[in-house]
Design a protein around this motif. Structure first.
Motif, short mmCIF file in Angstrom:
data_model
loop_
_atom_site.label_atom_id
_atom_site.label_comp_id
_atom_site.label_asym_id
_atom_site.label_seq_id
_atom_site.Cartn_x
_atom_site.Cartn_y
_atom_site.Cartn_z
N VAL A 92 123.60 3.68 58.73
CA VAL A 92 122.29 3.48 59.35
C VAL A 92 122.47 2.51 60.51
N LEU A 93 121.76 2.76 61.61
CA LEU A 93 121.77 1.89 62.77
C LEU A 93 120.61 0.93 62.67
N VAL A 94 120.90 -0.35 62.51
CA VAL A 94 119.87 -1.39 62.42
C VAL A 94 119.72 -2.01 63.81
N VAL A 95 118.49 -2.01 64.34
CA VAL A 95 118.24 -2.54 65.68
C VAL A 95 117.19 -3.64 65.60
N ALA A 96 117.39 -4.71 66.39
CA ALA A 96 116.50 -5.87 66.33
C ALA A 96 116.35 -6.49 67.70
N ASN A 97 115.27 -7.23 67.89
CA ASN A 97 115.14 -8.07 69.08
C ASN A 97 116.15 -9.21 68.99
N ALA A 189 123.57 7.07 67.08
CA ALA A 189 122.83 7.51 65.90
C ALA A 189 122.55 9.01 65.96
N LEU A 190 122.24 9.50 67.16
CA LEU A 190 122.01 10.95 67.31
C LEU A 190 123.30 11.72 67.05
N ASP A 191 124.42 11.24 67.60
CA ASP A 191 125.69 11.93 67.41
C ASP A 191 126.12 11.94 65.95
N ALA A 192 125.84 10.84 65.24
CA ALA A 192 126.25 10.75 63.83
C ALA A 192 125.22 11.33 62.88
N GLY A 193 124.03 11.64 63.38
CA GLY A 193 122.97 12.17 62.52
C GLY A 193 122.48 11.17 61.50
N THR A 194 122.32 9.90 61.92
CA THR A 194 121.90 8.85 60.99
C THR A 194 120.53 8.30 61.38
N ALA A 195 119.90 7.64 60.41
CA ALA A 195 118.59 7.03 60.63
C ALA A 195 118.72 5.72 61.39
N VAL A 196 117.60 5.25 61.92
CA VAL A 196 117.53 3.98 62.63
C VAL A 196 116.55 3.07 61.90
N ARG A 197 116.96 1.84 61.68
CA ARG A 197 116.11 0.86 60.99
C ARG A 197 115.71 -0.25 61.98
N PRO A 246 113.67 8.36 60.54
CA PRO A 246 114.62 9.30 59.95
C PRO A 246 115.46 10.03 61.00
N ALA A 247 116.66 10.40 60.61
CA ALA A 247 117.51 11.21 61.48
C ALA A 247 116.81 12.52 61.80
N GLY A 248 116.85 12.92 63.06
CA GLY A 248 116.26 14.19 63.46
C GLY A 248 114.83 14.09 63.95
N ARG A 249 114.17 12.95 63.75
CA ARG A 249 112.78 12.84 64.22
C ARG A 249 112.73 12.87 65.74
N HIS A 250 113.72 12.29 66.40
CA HIS A 250 113.82 12.30 67.86
C HIS A 250 115.18 12.87 68.25
#
Length: 323
Positions: A92-97, A189-197, A246-250
Motif C-alpha cells: 500500500v502507498l501511504v501518502v501524507a502532508n 501505485a497504478l503500475d503495481a495495482g495497489t491502494a493508496v492510504r 482502492p486500487a482501480g478507482r482512478h
C-alpha cells in the motif's frame, strides 16, 4: 537548487510560533539527550530487528517510534476517519502532508514501512544511517532523468508487498497551508495495482491550536529544529488515518494525486461524528489487524533499491522530490 523543484513560502521565523509555556532548560536538555540516545539505539539494533517476522518487526517499530516522540517531549494522538479496513494482501502507498523530520517517526508509529526520501538524508549523521538500514528508498531530486527509475523501484517494492510511505508535497510546509501533490509517485501505485492510504499530520499545542515549533522549513537547520521541539511545552503529534483509495478507482496519476490531496485537506475539518480519536496504545490492536503485507520479507532493507549516488548536499531543510 533546480527551478522545477517544488518550494514552499514557509520560513522558520514566520512559521515557528508555539502557543504554550516553554519547557525549562534542564527538561529540554534531558529530552534532547533521551531522544538522541533512543535514535542511536534504534540504529544499532536495526540489523537484529530486520531478522524478525513482519508482525513482530512492525510492532517493535511502532513502539520504538512512539517512544522516540515521547522522549522528544510529544504526546501521540491517532485519529481514525471511519473504520479500519481488514488486512491487505498487497502493498500500500501511504501518502501524507510534510511538516517536519518528526513526520517520519510519527508515521512509523502507525504504519511502519519503507520511506521515500531525498538522497541528502542518507548523509545526515545518525538519522541517515537509521534511514538506510531501515530500507528507505532514496531519490536524487536534482536528476530528472532518475525519476522513471525511482517510479519503477517504488512499483517493485509495492508489488513485493511493501508498505511505502511518501510525502507528495515534495517539500516541507508549516501546516497552515499545503502544497500540491506531485503526481509521479502515484504512478507507482497504478503500475503495481495497489491502494493508496492518505493520512494527515498536525502538531498541536496544549490548548489544541496548531503549533509551528516542529516545522522544519526554509533554511532551518536540524540542530535549531531539535532544540525548538524539545524546548516547547505541551506538544502533541496528531495523525489522522483516512480511508483507503482502492486500487482501480482512478486510472490517471493526476486524478489519483488530486483525490489523495483532497482527502488529506478535508481531514482537517472532518466532523466529530466521522473521526474517532484514540491514544497510540489503544490503537495498537486496530493497526495489528490492518495494513498487513504479503510477506515478512517485503519490508526488509534492500540496498539495490537505494537510488542515491553522488547526492548533492541540501542547504535548505525542505525535503523536495520531483513531480
Amino acid at each position: 537548487m533546480s527551478g522545477w523543484l517544488p518550494t514552499a513560502p514557509c520560513t522558520p521565523d514566520g512559521c515557528s510560533t508555539h502557543h504554550g509555556a516553554p519547557a525549562g532548560p534542564l527538561v529540554a536538555v534531558g529530552r534532547l539527550l533521551a531522544g538522541i540516545t533512543l535514535v542511536v539505539a534504534g540504529v544499532s539494533l536495526t540489523p537484529l530487528v530486520a531478522l524478525l517476522s513482519g508482525a513482530t518487526r512492525d510492532r517493535l517499530t511502532r513502539r520504538w517510534a512512539r517512544t522516540v516522540l515521547r522522549c522528544f517531549g510529544l504526546r501521540v494522538s491517532i485519529r481514525f476517519a471511519g473504520e479500519p479496513e481488514p488486512g491487505l494482501r498487497t502493498g500500500v502507498l501511504v501518502v501524507a502532508n510534510h511538516i517536519s523530520w518528526l513526520d517520519i517517526p510519527l508515521i512509523a508509529a502507525v504504519f511502519p514501512g519503507r520511506m521515500l526520501a531525498k538522497s541528502e538524508i542518507r548523509r545526515w549523521p545518525v538519522m541517515g544511517a537509521m534511514a538506510a538500514r531501515g530500507g528507505t528508498l532514496f531519490v536524487e531530486r536534482e536528476r530528472l532523468r532518475a525519476l522513471p527509475g525511482t517510479v519503477r523501484t517504488l512499483a517493485a517494492a509495492l508489488s513485493a508487498g511493501s508498505r511505502v510511505i511518501v510525502f507528495p508535497e515534495a517539500c516541507t510546509w508549516c501546516g497552515r497551508d499545503h502544497g500540491r501533490f506531485t503526481s509521479a509517485v502515484f504512478q507507482s501505485a497504478l503500475d503495481a495495482g495497489t491502494a493508496v492510504r492518505p493520512v494527515r499530520i498536525t502538531y498541536r499545542a496544549a490548548d489544541g491550536r496548531p503549533s509551528g515549533a516542529p516545522s522544519f522549513v526554509g533554511d532551518d537547520t536540524l540542530p535549531a529544529s531539535l532544540w525548538r521541539v524539545v524546548a516547547a511545552g505541551g506538544l502533541t503529534a496528531e495523525i489522522t488515518v483516512l480511508p483507503l483509495i482502492p486500487a482501480g478507482r482512478h486510472t490517471d496519476r493526476r486524478a489519483l494525486a488530486h483525490a489523495a490531496r483532497t482527502a488529506m485537506v478535508q481531514g482537517a475539518t472532518a466532523g466529530a461524528a466521522a473521526v474517532r480519536s484514540t491514544t497510540a496504545q489503544d490503537a495498537e490492536w486496530l493497526m495489528a489487524a490492518q495494513t498487513a503485507v504479503a510477506s515478512d520479507s517485503a519490508n526488509l532493507p534492500a540496498s539495490s533499491v537505494h537510488q542515491c549516488v553522488n547526492s548533492i548536499p541540501a542547504p535548505a531543510s525542505s525535503a523536495r522530490t520531483p513531480s
